[in-house]
Design an enzyme around this catalytic site. Structure first.
Site, PDB file in Angstrom:
ATOM      1  N   ARG A  39      -8.467   6.997   0.960  1.00  0.00           N
ATOM      2  CA  ARG A  39      -9.275   7.353  -0.207  1.00  0.00           C
ATOM      3  C   ARG A  39     -10.738   7.348   0.207  1.00  0.00           C
ATOM      4  O   ARG A  39     -11.122   6.660   1.148  1.00  0.00           O
ATOM      5  CB  ARG A  39      -9.061   6.358  -1.363  1.00  0.00           C
ATOM      6  CG  ARG A  39      -7.647   6.417  -1.910  1.00  0.00           C
ATOM      7  CD  ARG A  39      -7.474   5.585  -3.176  1.00  0.00           C
ATOM      8  NE  ARG A  39      -8.065   6.212  -4.341  1.00  0.00           N
ATOM      9  CZ  ARG A  39      -7.533   7.236  -5.000  1.00  0.00           C
ATOM     10  NH1 ARG A  39      -6.399   7.773  -4.612  1.00  0.00           N
ATOM     11  NH2 ARG A  39      -8.130   7.728  -6.068  1.00  0.00           N
ATOM     12  N   THR A  55       9.506  12.628  -5.779  1.00  0.00           N
ATOM     13  CA  THR A  55       8.581  12.179  -4.731  1.00  0.00           C
ATOM     14  C   THR A  55       7.128  12.286  -5.199  1.00  0.00           C
ATOM     15  O   THR A  55       6.351  11.348  -4.980  1.00  0.00           O
ATOM     16  CB  THR A  55       8.824  12.960  -3.432  1.00  0.00           C
ATOM     17  OG1 THR A  55      10.178  12.733  -3.011  1.00  0.00           O
ATOM     18  CG2 THR A  55       7.872  12.518  -2.326  1.00  0.00           C
ATOM     19  N   GLY A  76      -8.362  10.551  -3.667  1.00  0.00           N
ATOM     20  CA  GLY A  76      -7.417  10.603  -2.567  1.00  0.00           C
ATOM     21  C   GLY A  76      -7.803  11.683  -1.582  1.00  0.00           C
ATOM     22  O   GLY A  76      -8.216  12.779  -1.966  1.00  0.00           O
ATOM     23  N   HIS A  88       9.876   8.949   1.618  1.00  0.00           N
ATOM     24  CA  HIS A  88      10.646   8.606   0.414  1.00  0.00           C
ATOM     25  C   HIS A  88      12.061   8.330   0.913  1.00  0.00           C
ATOM     26  O   HIS A  88      12.779   9.254   1.287  1.00  0.00           O
ATOM     27  CB  HIS A  88      10.602   9.754  -0.591  1.00  0.00           C
ATOM     28  CG  HIS A  88      11.089   9.372  -1.947  1.00  0.00           C
ATOM     29  ND1 HIS A  88      10.879  10.178  -3.047  1.00  0.00           N
ATOM     30  CD2 HIS A  88      11.757   8.292  -2.409  1.00  0.00           C
ATOM     31  CE1 HIS A  88      11.408   9.600  -4.120  1.00  0.00           C
ATOM     32  NE2 HIS A  88      11.951   8.462  -3.751  1.00  0.00           N
ATOM     33  N   GLU A 146      -0.897   6.143  -5.233  1.00  0.00           N
ATOM     34  CA  GLU A 146      -2.334   6.439  -5.339  1.00  0.00           C
ATOM     35  C   GLU A 146      -2.973   5.612  -6.451  1.00  0.00           C
ATOM     36  O   GLU A 146      -4.099   5.117  -6.310  1.00  0.00           O
ATOM     37  CB  GLU A 146      -2.578   7.919  -5.596  1.00  0.00           C
ATOM     38  CG  GLU A 146      -2.396   8.779  -4.373  1.00  0.00           C
ATOM     39  CD  GLU A 146      -3.116  10.099  -4.509  1.00  0.00           C
ATOM     40  OE1 GLU A 146      -4.370  10.109  -4.391  1.00  0.00           O
ATOM     41  OE2 GLU A 146      -2.433  11.107  -4.732  1.00  0.00           O
TER      42      GLU A 146
END
Length: 123
Positions: A111, A33, A60, A67, A41
Site C-alpha cells: 500500500r 477471490t 493499494g 486462494h 486490503e
C-alpha cells in the site's frame, strides 16, 4: 506512529453478494477471490489508519495472493494484515485469510500513503 508489527483483522460472512457467482469471477456459490482480496486490503488499510497524518490515507498498489480453499455460504472468514516493512510512503504487509483455523488464502500486499486532496486532484 507507523511501525512494523501493526495489525488488524477484518471479518465477513459469505453471502449472496460476495460469492464467485454474483461477482462474476466464477459460477459457484463460494467466497469469490476478489471478495477475499478486498477483505485482506481492508485489514491492511485499517491496520495503519489510526497512525497516519491528518489528511492522509492509503491505497493499494499490489497484491500477490493464493486462494487455497473454498468457503461456502454462511461461513465466517477473517483476514489479518501485519505491517512488515515501512519504506517511505510504501507499506508492505503479509496478509492471511482464514475460515476458523484453516488458512484459505495468503499473500503479500503493498500500500502507498497518499495525501487525500492531492490524490483526488489527479482524477
Amino acid at each position: 506512529m507507523l511501525k512494523e508489527g501493526l495489525t488488524h483483522t477484518s471479518r465477513l460472512i459469505v453471502n449472496s453478494k460476495n460469492t464467485a457467482l454474483s461477482m462474476g469471477s466464477g459460477d459457484l456459490e463460494v467466497l469469490a477471490t476478489p471478495a477475499m482480496l478486498a477483505l485482506m486490503e481492508n485489514a491492511a488499510m485499517l491496520a495503519v489508519a489510526d497512525e497516519l497524518p491528518e489528511g492522509s490515507s492509503t491505497v493499494g498498489g499490489h497484491i500477490e495472493c493464493s486462494h487455497l480453499k473454498p468457503t461456502g455460504m454462511g461461513e465466517e472468514v477473517e483476514a489479518t494484515a501485519i505491517l512488515n516493512k515501512v519504506e517511505g510512503r510504501k507499506l508492505y504487509f503479509h496478509v492471511t485469510a482464514k475460515q476458523g483455523d484453516t488458512v484459505i488464502g495468503e499473500g503479500e500486499h503493498l500500500r502507498f500513503i497518499i495525501d487525500r486532496e492531492r490524490f483526488l486532484a489527479k482524477l
